[in-house]
Scaffold this motif. Structure first.
Motif, short mmCIF file in Angstrom:
data_model
loop_
_atom_site.label_atom_id
_atom_site.label_comp_id
_atom_site.label_asym_id
_atom_site.label_seq_id
_atom_site.Cartn_x
_atom_site.Cartn_y
_atom_site.Cartn_z
N MET A 101 0.84 -1.20 0.00
CA MET A 101 0.00 0.00 0.00
C MET A 101 0.87 1.25 0.00
O MET A 101 1.84 1.33 0.75
N LEU A 102 0.52 2.20 -0.84
CA LEU A 102 1.22 3.48 -0.85
C LEU A 102 0.57 4.41 0.17
O LEU A 102 -0.62 4.74 0.07
N LEU A 103 1.35 4.83 1.17
CA LEU A 103 0.86 5.79 2.15
C LEU A 103 1.40 7.16 1.75
O LEU A 103 2.61 7.37 1.68
N ILE A 104 0.49 8.08 1.47
CA ILE A 104 0.85 9.43 1.05
C ILE A 104 0.77 10.35 2.26
O ILE A 104 -0.29 10.53 2.85
N GLY A 105 1.90 10.91 2.66
CA GLY A 105 1.92 11.85 3.77
C GLY A 105 1.52 13.23 3.29
O GLY A 105 2.10 13.75 2.34
N LEU A 106 0.51 13.81 3.92
CA LEU A 106 0.03 15.14 3.56
C LEU A 106 0.26 16.07 4.74
O LEU A 106 -0.24 15.82 5.84
N THR A 107 1.03 17.11 4.53
CA THR A 107 1.39 18.00 5.63
C THR A 107 1.49 19.43 5.15
O THR A 107 1.20 19.75 3.99
N GLY A 108 1.92 20.31 6.03
CA GLY A 108 2.05 21.72 5.71
C GLY A 108 1.71 22.55 6.93
O GLY A 108 1.16 22.04 7.91
N PRO A 109 2.02 23.84 6.91
CA PRO A 109 1.79 24.70 8.07
C PRO A 109 0.30 24.99 8.29
O PRO A 109 -0.52 24.81 7.39
N SER A 110 -0.01 25.43 9.49
CA SER A 110 -1.40 25.75 9.84
C SER A 110 -1.95 26.83 8.92
O SER A 110 -1.26 27.81 8.61
N GLY A 111 -3.19 26.63 8.48
CA GLY A 111 -3.83 27.60 7.60
C GLY A 111 -3.55 27.40 6.13
O GLY A 111 -4.05 28.15 5.29
N SER A 112 -2.76 26.39 5.79
CA SER A 112 -2.43 26.17 4.38
C SER A 112 -3.57 25.51 3.61
O SER A 112 -3.62 25.56 2.38
N GLY A 113 -4.51 24.89 4.32
CA GLY A 113 -5.65 24.26 3.65
C GLY A 113 -5.47 22.78 3.40
O GLY A 113 -5.99 22.26 2.40
N LYS A 114 -4.78 22.10 4.31
CA LYS A 114 -4.56 20.65 4.14
C LYS A 114 -5.86 19.87 4.09
O LYS A 114 -5.99 18.92 3.33
N SER A 115 -6.83 20.28 4.91
CA SER A 115 -8.09 19.55 4.97
C SER A 115 -8.81 19.57 3.63
O SER A 115 -9.41 18.58 3.21
N ARG A 116 -8.75 20.71 2.96
CA ARG A 116 -9.39 20.82 1.64
C ARG A 116 -8.69 19.90 0.63
O ARG A 116 -9.34 19.24 -0.18
N VAL A 117 -7.36 19.86 0.69
CA VAL A 117 -6.62 18.99 -0.22
C VAL A 117 -6.90 17.52 0.11
O VAL A 117 -7.09 16.70 -0.79
N ALA A 118 -6.97 17.18 1.40
CA ALA A 118 -7.29 15.81 1.80
C ALA A 118 -8.66 15.41 1.27
O ALA A 118 -8.87 14.27 0.82
N GLU A 119 -9.60 16.33 1.30
CA GLU A 119 -10.95 16.05 0.78
C GLU A 119 -10.90 15.72 -0.71
O GLU A 119 -11.62 14.84 -1.18
N ILE A 120 -10.04 16.40 -1.44
CA ILE A 120 -9.91 16.12 -2.87
C ILE A 120 -9.31 14.74 -3.08
O ILE A 120 -9.76 13.98 -3.95
#
Length: 200
Positions: A1-20
């Motif tokens: 399984m490929l685990l994709i780490g999604l990160t970034g500073p607060s306020g960058s909009g990670k949740s929106r990207v995760a939703e996509i």
């Protein structure tokens, strides 16, 4: 399984990207949500935090007062380091457990949405790391709207995080999230195609 780490500073909009990413069929492991679940009493994680920071971080109901704890840790690097050491231990145990479940189910790929990906060492679990960045002023406005804190508190939070250059240097992909979600969809599709999750 490929685990994709999604990160970034607060306020960058990670949740929106995760939703996509989720719209492309990938399950999302949200480290913040896992942390909040682990704090529901009775909680060994919460007990460890109280042992370090005192009962003053609790509400009258015995749950964590996140605003009080944030005021402590974002004004003192040593306290922030202690918070991370405690919380990462419990969160990582649960992430490993959930990741193994996904592997047993023969899931092709999943996303680990983790603001503290590097601090927790979770990047070592990931086959690919994607960082989400945004203009600092835009991040500030997002934090103010999302968390209901004052500007000084928001700036302390931003200052306590790693630089954009760090994320650029330590990531396989960088998504600039300064526009609408429609601009991000092609970038997510490109990542999933280049990593073999989607057919070319």
């Amino acid at each position: 399984m490929l685990l994709i780490g999604l990160t970034g500073p607060s306020g960058s909009g990670k949740s929106r990207v995760a939703e996509i990413f989720s719209h492309f069929g990938l399950p999302i492991l949200n480290a913040d949500e896992i942390y909040h679940q682990l704090l529901i009493p009775p909680s060994p994680c919460l007990e460890a935090l109280v042992s370090r920071f005192g009962a003053g971080i609790l509400t009258a109901a015995g749950t964590l007062n996140r605003r009080v704890l944030a005021d402590i840790v974002f004004s003192d690097p040593a306290s922030l380091a202690d918070l991370n050491e405690i919380s990462h231990r419990y969160v990582m145990e649960e992430i490993v457990r959930r990741t193994e479940l996904l592997r047993r189910e023969e899931t092709r790929a999943a996303v680990l949405d983790a603001p503290q990906l590097f601090e927790a060492g979770a990047n070592r679990m990931c086959g690919v790391v994607v960082s989400v960045l945004a203009d600092k002023n835009l991040r500030l406005e997002r934090i103010l709207q999302r968390d209901g804190i004052d500007r000084d508190a928001a700036m302390r939070r931003i200052s306590a995080q790693k630089s954009d250059e760090f994320f650029r240097t330590h990531s396989d992909y960088v998504i600039e999230n300064n526009h609408t979600p429609e601009h991000i969809i092609p970038e997510v599709r490109k990542i999933l195609t280049e990593t073999g999750v989607l057919a070319r």
